[in-house]
Design a protein around this motif. Structure first.
Motif, short mmCIF file in Angstrom:
data_model
loop_
_atom_site.label_atom_id
_atom_site.label_comp_id
_atom_site.label_asym_id
_atom_site.label_seq_id
_atom_site.Cartn_x
_atom_site.Cartn_y
_atom_site.Cartn_z
N MET A 1 39.01 -9.52 23.97
CA MET A 1 38.03 -10.57 23.72
C MET A 1 38.58 -11.63 22.75
SD MET A 1 35.08 -11.65 24.49
CE MET A 1 33.36 -11.49 24.31
N LYS A 2 39.29 -11.16 21.70
CA LYS A 2 39.86 -12.09 20.72
C LYS A 2 40.86 -13.03 21.39
CE LYS A 2 42.40 -12.17 16.40
NZ LYS A 2 43.06 -11.38 15.38
N ASN A 3 41.70 -12.48 22.28
CA ASN A 3 42.67 -13.32 22.98
C ASN A 3 42.00 -14.34 23.88
OD1 ASN A 3 44.89 -12.21 21.77
ND2 ASN A 3 45.23 -10.70 23.36
N GLN A 4 40.89 -13.96 24.53
CA GLN A 4 40.16 -14.90 25.37
C GLN A 4 39.60 -16.05 24.54
OE1 GLN A 4 37.29 -12.33 27.22
NE2 GLN A 4 38.60 -11.92 28.99
N LEU A 5 39.06 -15.73 23.37
CA LEU A 5 38.54 -16.78 22.49
C LEU A 5 39.67 -17.70 22.04
CD1 LEU A 5 35.94 -14.93 20.25
CD2 LEU A 5 35.51 -16.51 22.14
N ASN A 6 40.81 -17.13 21.67
CA ASN A 6 41.95 -17.94 21.25
C ASN A 6 42.41 -18.87 22.37
OD1 ASN A 6 41.83 -16.67 18.79
ND2 ASN A 6 43.67 -15.44 19.10
N VAL A 7 42.43 -18.35 23.60
CA VAL A 7 42.83 -19.18 24.75
C VAL A 7 41.84 -20.32 24.93
CG1 VAL A 7 43.05 -19.19 27.28
CG2 VAL A 7 44.11 -17.36 25.93
N MET A 8 40.54 -20.04 24.80
CA MET A 8 39.53 -21.10 24.95
C MET A 8 39.66 -22.14 23.84
SD MET A 8 36.10 -19.30 26.42
CE MET A 8 36.16 -17.70 25.64
N ILE A 9 39.94 -21.70 22.62
CA ILE A 9 40.11 -22.64 21.51
C ILE A 9 41.33 -23.52 21.76
CG2 ILE A 9 40.63 -22.85 19.05
CD1 ILE A 9 38.97 -20.25 18.63
N VAL A 10 42.44 -22.89 22.09
CA VAL A 10 43.68 -23.65 22.35
C VAL A 10 43.46 -24.63 23.50
CG1 VAL A 10 46.05 -23.47 23.19
CG2 VAL A 10 45.25 -21.96 21.36
N ALA A 11 42.85 -24.16 24.59
CA ALA A 11 42.62 -25.03 25.75
C ALA A 11 41.71 -26.20 25.38
CB ALA A 11 42.01 -24.23 26.90
N GLY A 12 40.64 -25.94 24.66
CA GLY A 12 39.72 -27.02 24.27
C GLY A 12 40.37 -28.05 23.37
N LEU A 13 41.15 -27.58 22.39
CA LEU A 13 41.85 -28.51 21.50
C LEU A 13 42.90 -29.32 22.26
CD1 LEU A 13 42.33 -26.26 18.33
CD2 LEU A 13 40.78 -28.23 18.55
N ALA A 14 43.63 -28.65 23.16
CA ALA A 14 44.65 -29.35 23.94
C ALA A 14 44.01 -30.38 24.87
CB ALA A 14 45.49 -28.35 24.74
N LEU A 15 42.94 -29.99 25.55
CA LEU A 15 42.23 -30.95 26.42
C LEU A 15 41.70 -32.12 25.60
CD1 LEU A 15 40.19 -28.60 28.78
CD2 LEU A 15 42.03 -30.16 29.46
N GLY A 16 41.15 -31.81 24.44
CA GLY A 16 40.63 -32.86 23.57
C GLY A 16 41.71 -33.83 23.14
N GLY A 17 42.85 -33.30 22.75
CA GLY A 17 43.95 -34.18 22.32
C GLY A 17 44.48 -35.04 23.44
N VAL A 18 44.75 -34.43 24.58
CA VAL A 18 45.34 -35.17 25.71
C VAL A 18 44.36 -36.18 26.27
CG1 VAL A 18 46.18 -34.92 28.09
CG2 VAL A 18 46.99 -33.35 26.31
N PHE A 19 43.16 -35.74 26.59
CA PHE A 19 42.20 -36.65 27.23
C PHE A 19 41.62 -37.66 26.24
CE2 PHE A 19 42.56 -33.52 30.55
CZ PHE A 19 42.51 -34.30 31.69
N GLY A 20 41.55 -37.31 24.97
CA GLY A 20 41.10 -38.28 23.97
C GLY A 20 42.07 -39.44 23.85
N LEU A 21 43.36 -39.13 23.75
CA LEU A 21 44.36 -40.19 23.69
C LEU A 21 44.41 -40.98 24.99
CD1 LEU A 21 47.43 -38.65 21.82
CD2 LEU A 21 45.91 -40.48 21.05
N LEU A 22 44.32 -40.28 26.11
CA LEU A 22 44.32 -40.96 27.41
C LEU A 22 43.16 -41.96 27.49
CD1 LEU A 22 45.44 -41.20 30.32
CD2 LEU A 22 43.83 -39.40 30.96
N GLY A 23 41.99 -41.53 27.06
CA GLY A 23 40.82 -42.42 27.10
C GLY A 23 40.98 -43.66 26.24
N SER A 24 41.73 -43.54 25.16
CA SER A 24 41.91 -44.71 24.29
C SER A 24 42.97 -45.67 24.82
CB SER A 24 42.26 -44.26 22.87
OG SER A 24 43.51 -43.65 22.83
#
Length: 169
Positions: free
Chosen positions: A1-24
């Motif tokens: 369960m801990k690894n799944q949460l870590n994967v979701m956190i990493v994925a969300g932060l990565a998506l946020g960084g990539v798509f946030g910059l792309l949007g700007s």
């Protein structure tokens, strides 16, 4: 369960960084709104999960920082479907909350010093952006020099959070 949460956190932060910059950087308002929508949802999920992670570890200040970030990102999501000019009020509130969140996560010694310094720089730049808007200036989310040059500091902070999670997780 801990690894799944870590994967979701990493994925969300990565998506946020990539798509946030792309949007700007894209010119098409539809692509921009789509990118910022993905960015916003990813960051709300990631920072909400990070809130729980740090709260359970007893680090209330950092947990509060991630909670404030999730709230700020949620406020920004409200303006994503509007025109850039119409999104300014939610953008101002969101950047003010980002600034507070970055300080709450950067002041305690939870992360490496380089992550904390980058976070503080980002917090100052977003505080200046929010203050200019609250003072009555029409600052669009794509304006340069600010907030445009503040975004890389935010993304570098995300990278630092991801690095820390992968290193310790």
């Amino acid at each position: 369960m801990k690894n799944q949460l870590n994967v979701m956190i990493v994925a969300g932060l990565a998506l946020g960084g990539v798509f946030g910059l792309l949007g700007s950087m894209v010119r098409s308002r539809n692509l921009q709104a789509a990118a910022w929508g993905i960015d916003g949802v990813g960051l709300v999920v990631a920072t909400s999960l990070h809130t729980l992670r740090f709260f359970r570890r007893g680090n209330d200040c950092v947990a509060a920082g991630f909670l404030v970030f999730a709230i700020g990102e949620g406020v920004m999501l409200a303006g994503t479907g509007a025109t850039l000019a119409q999104s300014v009020p939610s953008f101002a509130a969101g950047t003010a909350l980002w600034s507070a969140a970055l300080l709450l996560t950067s002041i305690p010694q939870e992360f490496a010093i380089w992550i904390r310094l980058i976070g503080v720089i980002g917090a100052v730049l977003f505080a200046i952006t929010a203050a200019r808007i609250f003072w009555g200036e029409q600052v669009l989310p794509t304006a340069s020099p600010l907030p445009f040059f503040a975004y890389p500091f935010l993304v570098l902070t995300f990278i630092g959070w991801i690095w820390t999670l992968l290193k310790t997780g």
